[in-house]
Design an enzyme around this catalytic site. Structure first.
Site, PDB file in Angstrom:
ATOM      1  N   ASP A  99      -6.610   0.795   1.117  1.00  0.00           N
ATOM      2  CA  ASP A  99      -6.624   0.860   2.579  1.00  0.00           C
ATOM      3  C   ASP A  99      -8.014   0.479   3.074  1.00  0.00           C
ATOM      4  OD1 ASP A  99      -8.246   3.012   1.980  1.00  0.00           O
ATOM      5  OD2 ASP A  99      -7.034   4.501   3.036  1.00  0.00           O
ATOM      6  N   LYS A 144       0.828  -1.202   0.000  1.00  0.00           N
ATOM      7  CA  LYS A 144       0.000   0.000   0.000  1.00  0.00           C
ATOM      8  C   LYS A 144       0.867   1.258   0.000  1.00  0.00           C
ATOM      9  CE  LYS A 144      -1.575   2.318   3.369  1.00  0.00           C
ATOM     10  NZ  LYS A 144      -2.164   2.813   4.633  1.00  0.00           N
TER      11      LYS A 144
END
Length: 212
Positions: A140, A122
């Protein structure tokens, strides 16, 4: 069950018309401070990170300056952020690696980024997207929640959702999709009390969480 690709693109076009140039809400001065801010943002709010880094980045905006600051002093700057002890150790370690392997520069490579201490997929995707302008999509908790509520993906993990979205979205949407979904999840389609009355895609929403 996911909705048809045409409907997914319709949703993205609505976001595009509403906000054609979305921006990351983390404050940063350069690629290095962006990387540090994203590492700090894990399980923390952007607002909290920005408050902590406002003074930190004035004196430590390069790997060398961060190493000179040192672990204990770094902790004092970021102690209001969750998991600050581990994050501080990772920031010092990644700063050392950047200094040793990349002359203090941020590598333009997913593999290299993910090999840095404290940097996962991420975080790497955010840096590739925001700094290097790549069509990378960071997933997320906001993106996961919105993807499920709007039936964009059946994925059970961030990687599964990322792959599903990459299959159907053109590059120009991929570059902005993370920002659109994060901001939408942060201010409109919130986890506990979604603001459906002000939702631009409420007509296309079939979620049981819908409040209108």
């Amino acid at each position: 069950m996911t909705r048809p690709t045409a409907e997914i693109l319709e949703i993205m076009e609505i976001f595009n018309k509403k906000d054609p140039n979305p921006r990351c809400e983390l404050d940063y001065h350069n690629a290095y401070t962006l990387l540090v801010a994203v590492v700090l943002s894990a399980q923390s709010t952007d607002k909290g990170v920005n408050k902590a880094t406002a003074d930190l980045f004035k004196i430590a905006d390069t790997p060398q300056k961060m190493l000179s600051l040192g672990l204990d002093n770094l902790k004092n700057y970021i102690k209001t952020i969750g998991l600050y002890n581990n994050k501080a150790k990772n920031i010092i370690a990644l700063s050392q690696e950047l200094q040793d392997k990349y002359q203090g520069n941020i590598p333009h490579s997913r593999e290299a980024l993910e090999n840095l201490p404290g940097v996962g997929r991420k975080t790497a995707n955010v840096v590739l997207n925001v700094w290097f302008g790549e069509a990378a999509l960071a997933v997320d908790t906001h993106v996961m929640r919105i993807s499920r509520r709007l039936e964009l993906s059946n994925g059970k993990t961030p990687l599964e959702i990322e792959k599903d979205l990459l299959k159907v979205l053109p590059d120009n949407y991929i570059k902005n999709a993370n920002h659109w979904l994060v901001l939408f999840g942060r201010y409109i389609c919130k986890a506990q009390k979604p603001d459906c009355a002000n939702c631009p895609v409420t007509a296309l929403c079939h979620s049981p969480d819908k409040r209108i």
